[in-house]
Design a protein around this motif. Sequence first.
Motif, PDB file in Angstrom:
ATOM      1  N   UNK A  63     111.974 -71.531  31.453  1.00 21.56           N
ATOM      2  CA  UNK A  63     110.235 -71.624  30.235  1.00 21.56           C
ATOM      3  C   UNK A  63     109.428 -73.226  30.430  1.00 21.56           C
ATOM      4  N   UNK A  64     109.029 -73.420  31.562  1.00 20.69           N
ATOM      5  CA  UNK A  64     108.199 -74.804  31.786  1.00 20.69           C
ATOM      6  C   UNK A  64     107.347 -75.507  30.503  1.00 20.69           C
ATOM      7  N   UNK A  65     105.898 -74.416  30.305  1.00 19.93           N
ATOM      8  CA  UNK A  65     105.679 -74.565  30.454  1.00 19.93           C
ATOM      9  C   UNK A  65     105.102 -74.522  29.013  1.00 19.93           C
ATOM     10  N   UNK A  66     103.681 -75.066  28.730  1.00 22.49           N
ATOM     11  CA  UNK A  66     102.910 -74.540  27.163  1.00 22.49           C
ATOM     12  C   UNK A  66     103.986 -74.485  26.217  1.00 22.49           C
ATOM     13  N   UNK A  67     104.272 -75.368  25.787  1.00 22.03           N
ATOM     14  CA  UNK A  67     105.502 -75.461  24.275  1.00 22.03           C
ATOM     15  C   UNK A  67     104.491 -76.756  23.710  1.00 22.03           C
ATOM     16  N   UNK A  87     100.969 -71.987  11.934  1.00 24.22           N
ATOM     17  CA  UNK A  87     101.159 -73.738  11.344  1.00 24.22           C
ATOM     18  C   UNK A  87     100.943 -74.564  12.939  1.00 24.22           C
ATOM     19  N   UNK A  88     100.245 -74.839  13.782  1.00 25.96           N
ATOM     20  CA  UNK A  88     100.539 -75.975  15.084  1.00 25.96           C
ATOM     21  C   UNK A  88      99.670 -76.875  14.796  1.00 25.96           C
ATOM     22  N   UNK A  89      99.278 -77.003  13.661  1.00 28.64           N
ATOM     23  CA  UNK A  89      98.802 -79.564  13.497  1.00 28.64           C
ATOM     24  C   UNK A  89      99.883 -79.885  13.717  1.00 28.64           C
ATOM     25  N   UNK A  90      99.951 -81.128  14.193  1.00 30.27           N
ATOM     26  CA  UNK A  90     100.321 -82.069  14.684  1.00 30.27           C
ATOM     27  C   UNK A  90     100.845 -81.861  15.850  1.00 30.27           C
ATOM     28  N   UNK A  91     101.123 -80.907  15.972  1.00 38.22           N
ATOM     29  CA  UNK A  91     101.477 -80.302  17.270  1.00 38.22           C
ATOM     30  C   UNK A  91     101.014 -81.301  18.897  1.00 38.22           C
ATOM     31  N   UNK A  92     101.820 -81.072  20.171  1.00 37.42           N
ATOM     32  CA  UNK A  92     100.533 -81.927  21.007  1.00 37.42           C
ATOM     33  C   UNK A  92     101.737 -80.809  22.179  1.00 37.42           C
ATOM     34  N   UNK A  93     100.799 -80.221  23.594  1.00 40.19           N
ATOM     35  CA  UNK A  93     100.758 -79.616  24.436  1.00 40.19           C
ATOM     36  C   UNK A  93     101.826 -80.483  25.291  1.00 40.19           C
ATOM     37  N   UNK A  94     102.976 -80.036  26.078  1.00 42.57           N
ATOM     38  CA  UNK A  94     103.848 -80.605  26.797  1.00 42.57           C
ATOM     39  C   UNK A  94     104.448 -79.567  27.523  1.00 42.57           C
ATOM     40  N   UNK A  95     105.024 -80.109  29.086  1.00 37.55           N
ATOM     41  CA  UNK A  95     106.202 -78.739  29.780  1.00 37.55           C
ATOM     42  C   UNK A  95     107.217 -79.939  29.901  1.00 37.55           C
ATOM     43  N   UNK A  96     108.072 -79.144  30.738  1.00 41.84           N
ATOM     44  CA  UNK A  96     109.644 -78.949  30.364  1.00 41.84           C
ATOM     45  C   UNK A  96     109.657 -79.534  31.912  1.00 41.84           C
ATOM     46  N   UNK A  97     111.147 -80.408  32.267  1.00 40.15           N
ATOM     47  CA  UNK A  97     111.071 -81.206  31.521  1.00 40.15           C
ATOM     48  C   UNK A  97     110.274 -82.714  30.266  1.00 40.15           C
ATOM     49  N   UNK A  98     110.961 -82.477  29.535  1.00 42.88           N
ATOM     50  CA  UNK A  98     110.089 -83.838  28.406  1.00 42.88           C
ATOM     51  C   UNK A  98     111.095 -84.517  27.934  1.00 42.88           C
ATOM     52  N   UNK A 152     110.746 -81.643  17.084  1.00 45.30           N
ATOM     53  CA  UNK A 152     110.396 -80.469  17.260  1.00 45.30           C
ATOM     54  C   UNK A 152     109.213 -80.023  18.089  1.00 45.30           C
ATOM     55  N   UNK A 153     110.727 -78.701  19.167  1.00 51.57           N
ATOM     56  CA  UNK A 153     109.490 -78.195  20.075  1.00 51.57           C
ATOM     57  C   UNK A 153     109.265 -76.470  20.289  1.00 51.57           C
ATOM     58  N   UNK A 154     107.920 -76.087  20.392  1.00 54.39           N
ATOM     59  CA  UNK A 154     107.962 -75.061  19.735  1.00 54.39           C
ATOM     60  C   UNK A 154     107.347 -74.020  21.328  1.00 54.39           C
ATOM     61  N   UNK A 155     107.653 -73.075  21.554  1.00 56.16           N
ATOM     62  CA  UNK A 155     107.439 -71.879  22.569  1.00 56.16           C
ATOM     63  C   UNK A 155     107.326 -70.304  22.709  1.00 56.16           C
ATOM     64  N   UNK A 156     105.842 -70.083  22.362  1.00 53.18           N
ATOM     65  CA  UNK A 156     105.435 -68.982  21.870  1.00 53.18           C
ATOM     66  C   UNK A 156     105.886 -68.512  23.599  1.00 53.18           C
TER      67      UNK A 156
END
Length: 811
Positions: free
Chosen positions: A5-9, A25-36, A64-68
């Motif tokens: 699970x590396x992409x779209x965090x 509620x996803x405002x304020x989050x940026x998209x990152x990939x792992x490792x981060x 905070x990290x979140x992943x769908x």
Amino acid sequence: MRTKLCQSWLFCRKDLPDGALPSCEESGFETVSLPHDWAIASARNPKMPYGGEQGFFDRYGVGWYRLHFVVGETPLRRFLRFGGVFECCSVYLNGTLLGTHNYGYSGFSFEITDAVHTGENLLAVRVDNSVAPQDRWYSGCGIYRPVELEELPQVFLRIEDVALTTDYENGRGSLRLRVKFPWDTILAETDDDITGDVSTAAENSTCLALPCVVASIDGLFCEKIPENGELTVSDLEVSPWSAESPVLYDLKLAILEPEESTLQMRIGFRRVEFLPGNGLSVNGTPVKLKGVCLHHDGGCVGSAVTKSLLRHRLELIKSMGCNMIRTSHNIVSEDMMDLCDEMGFYVLDECFDKWVQGSYSRFYETDAKADLSYLVLRDRNRPSVVMWSVGNEVGDQGSAPMLAILARLCGIVRKLDVSRPVTAALAPHYTNLAGEPVEEHVEDKIAAISRVAAIVDVLGLNYQEQWYEAIHEALPDKLIFGTEMYLFFRGSYNHYFNYGTDSSWLDVEKNPYVIGCCLWAGVDYLGESLLYPSRGWAGAAIHTNLVRKPISWLWESCWSEKPVVHISILDYTQPMEIVREHWSEMPFSDCWNYPMFQLAPMPYAIFTNCQEVRLSQNGKGLDIPKPAGCKNHMITGFLPLEPGEVLVEGINDGEVVCSHRLVSSGASARLEFEETLFDKETIRQGTAGMPADKELTRPAMEDSPAPKVLAEPMQLLFTVKATDANGVWNPRESQEVIFSVEGPCKIEGVDNGYLCSLDAPASDRIHMHQGRASVVLRIKGSGRIVLHVRAAGLAGSEKILQFSGKWIREE
């Protein structure tokens, strides 16, 4: 099956109410990939608490990290596996707390079978880095190692259920397996009171029959494991594993009933013998461990290091003749350990720095046993691991409380693995049993060392080679390993701080009871800075951007079997690094541009292992001493300052076998990419790029026309140099260079190897240092990649790559 699970965090660096946020509620989050690693992109703050330890990157706080992610309906059991989160994290799935984990260097997992939903799920991870200090060196922040979803049958084996030992003698291999069968799973459905021997209980149970477990290596054997869980297989026609020839075999353990489940391991057959008073033997051949200590960061990418970038590093270290890695001073990633198995490195596997005096003290009482057990259970089946280390430079060495902790930790290791010796790296500071310092007399130090030696199997000593003979006289049956050695200087009998230039390697070479040493350090690292603006420790053999320093050829001349000759100038005109003197080196440079001097004699050093050396300047021969008359593989002298070419040639048996030259350059005219550290075969076989169908993505992304993304993250490092109109490198160039890319990749960081640089690493531009600058690309998918570099007044350059997801080639 494991799925990365590396992409779209989504990531947000601020504290939020405990518990997972609603998915909308996803405002304020940026998209990152792992490792981060969120710290490496932070501003640097010279006034931050414990700033030197963390390279002055303003990293404190909560993220905070979140992943769908989407899963299908299945009867399989599911687990989330985290390779490492720094630090103090809480993991939530669909709003429910799965659990917490403290130590940032140990992996952990949670079973999510009952918590996961068919369809879309929301994983949220709170990471708390608000407590200082975090570590003595740069740790990074966030989910800096892989996260995997593992799906398994109801009955399965884990790597920690299997203890493997292998042997190799007289051209034949053998192995012994001890398997802890998953009886707890099989018997879970019965109400019987299970006591005593679990295999007997299983036989008496009417719940389920015993599973059939088979161990096999294709073409070698296939055997059913007996019900007691122990299997020995002998007389196998195999090739041995060693650092010089790291031959691996795929061992498969298969549960055939009640449903098929497999566990696969890559193993090596080798015999490692520690012979009291006589050193180390591998497969019957005497071996000296030629090692380096490594921290875990990757320079400009911080702690977010992928396997491909680690491979760059290890290839370069291997080219120096190095055959050992000390994991200083914490649990390294599985990727790192896999590479040591594959590429051939002996490993001193180390768990902790300090115990109750350092930053780990807040976890020691509650977590030490679990963290140490995690390390041993994860790595005990690896051919690369030859020793365990339970600590580094702990306080009050030789005191009663220290000895009690040491005995406890060594006992934990020995309970889990009896096939390897245990050590701890001792600093040159000791106490008596009451904890009072004993610094004045070497005899008092040796008394303290003797108390430690009664507990450990091998003495691990930092910066104490000047006392080896005295220690050996007191402890003749104890082997010694130099867990840390200075890069250039050597201590004296009266004190470990000294500026003697007798090579520490000679103490290893001449004494059979000394099995090897590790340089401090192999590669410059972030953190442990002495003074702003330095962002780290510069006393290593290789720069952070993986450019070798001249001193590295001194150690290659000691370690390598191939002929080596290299000339460098003692150059105090170069920008100086901020590093403690004893861990530093003389300011050697491969520069032959000195417009600030005229008619000056220039001091030089030639590093060589050749029988003879020939030195010439602009075609004219110069008299120099013979190598046999010089100690330390180093010839020194002076050269007249005449622009042009200085050539040094190594000669064996009357033939020139190697050479090195310094050449004066003109003004910089263009930028040129240097040869990459990888070859095509390495990239084709060594990376684990996978197509998108193995990657869990949000449903909206499945129809994206973008190139397929990689489930296995990948970083590539490229270095550019300034050259004159004739293609000669100009080490005096400091122009700013700007990188840009086209294709399925992004610029992850820039580096010039100069730790006092004020340029930000998380950028697309940086000033050259000694005429070089480097960039790290994060490869996001397959396709054509174009890397451009430009600088004012210089002709630019580009590099074009084709990447398929499994191999890469240059156009």
